[in-house]
Each structure stands twice: as C-alpha cells, then as structure tokens.
Write a protein that holds these residues in place. Sequence first.
Motif, short mmCIF file in Angstrom:
data_model
loop_
_atom_site.label_atom_id
_atom_site.label_comp_id
_atom_site.label_asym_id
_atom_site.label_seq_id
_atom_site.Cartn_x
_atom_site.Cartn_y
_atom_site.Cartn_z
N SER A 197 0.89 -1.11 -0.29
CA SER A 197 -0.17 -0.45 -0.32
C SER A 197 0.65 0.97 -0.13
O SER A 197 0.68 2.13 -0.30
N THR A 198 1.60 1.14 1.31
CA THR A 198 2.85 2.13 1.09
C THR A 198 3.43 2.65 -0.41
O THR A 198 4.17 3.48 -1.06
N HIS A 199 3.72 1.57 -1.53
CA HIS A 199 4.57 1.81 -2.39
C HIS A 199 4.10 2.05 -3.59
O HIS A 199 3.66 2.91 -4.29
N ARG A 200 2.28 1.55 -3.59
CA ARG A 200 1.36 2.49 -4.63
C ARG A 200 1.24 3.57 -4.30
O ARG A 200 0.59 4.44 -5.31
N ARG A 201 0.95 4.02 -3.07
CA ARG A 201 0.88 5.87 -2.78
C ARG A 201 1.49 5.93 -3.20
O ARG A 201 2.03 7.51 -3.76
N ASN A 202 3.27 6.02 -3.11
CA ASN A 202 4.34 6.68 -3.57
C ASN A 202 4.02 6.64 -5.19
O ASN A 202 4.44 7.64 -5.61
#
Length: 225
Positions: A197-202
């Motif tokens: 989820s963090t990667h997707r947001r970034n």
Amino acid sequence: MSIPTMEMELSTKIAQLELVSEDLPAVIIIHNILTQTVEYMSPWGQRILRTNLQELKDMGIAYFHRFFNPAEMDDYVPRIMQMIQENKEREFVSFFHQVRPSAADEWQWYLGATRIFFRNADGLPTHCITFALPVEQAHYINAKVNRLLEENTFLRANKHIFGGLTHREKEVLTLMGLGRNTAEMATQLNISEKTVSTHRRNIKNKLHAQSSYDVTRFAQAFDLI
C-alpha cells in the motif's frame, strides 16, 4: 580517385536513378551528408512538396524543419547518424515519418528506408539515399502508427519521472498495470500488504496518477506489461 572523377561517378549514379524514378512506387531522396542538403529528389517527391530541386538545395538544413514532423525525428535521425558512423555495407534504417508540403496541409504518413549511397576515395560516406513510400490514408496502419507516436511522445516527456522510481516500485507498478490487487501483490513479491500500500501510494504520487488508466499507461509506455 580525384574529386572531379568522384563527382562524375556520383552524377552517373543519380542519372541512372532518374531513368527509373517515375516507375517506382516511392519517392527517392539523396542527401549530402557533409552539407546536410538535398542533392536529388525524384519528380514525384517534388510534386508532393510543391517545390523544385533547386529550391530544395537552397533550403539547406531548413528542409528538414519545413516538411517533416519533428516528433518522429528524435527517433530515426540518431539511428541514421549511427548507421553512417558505423559505415557498414548493406546496412539500412527503416522508419515511419510524417510529411506535409505546408503548415496548412495535413500530415501524411510515409514508410522510409535510408542507407549509404556514396563514399569518397577514403571509403567514408558522403551521401545517403532514402526511399519514402506513402501509406494510404485509409490504411489501418495509420491508426497504429498514430498510437505509437503518442506513446513515444509520452515516453520522452516522462522518462525522468520513470527514472525516479526504485526497483521495487517498478515491480509494483508492473503488477498495478496488470490489475493485481494489494493482497496478490504482497503474495507475489513476498512483502506485507502494508508495504504494498505504501509503494502504491508513493508510485501514484511520483507519477501524478489520478486513475488506474494513468498507471497502466505508464506501465505500457515503459514496457513493463
């Protein structure tokens, strides 16, 4: 070989082309590599551009900017220059390009092929020849080439953004482009869903992506899917 002899040989080769130029289904253009000017263009090409050979010669390098769409030149011109530099026998470069006689006219697609036409006494290229075959307006290839052109333009404009992604972010971007959900990505990459989820947001922030279409477009343009 003396310079006058070389000039005579070049003139003879061009004269031989002139004999058959009107029978060929392609425009013939010969460029002087050293001066970057048009040395010869078959009559069909002159009629298409609504000009004559002397005017083409007088244009010099402005010829390229007047008649050709610069959006594709960034792709095929470096390849032609590399071919000339490598100076290999029988080597050629093929490419799609758009041409129009004036800014008031619509662009017309052509399939071109360029190779070295003449070399000096030291074996160095001095002239190249291009055959430009018009693509029928109604041909399905027009739509395909237009899509390819748009993708290439998008790629060049966003190359620096893509270069800012980490290796892991590119892996996640690939899976996003394929429509995988967070749980599927976590399993495939062997990381937690929270990390995914963090990667997707970034990734969305870096790409300025507002939708899944924006993400997929990036993944396609940079050959991730």
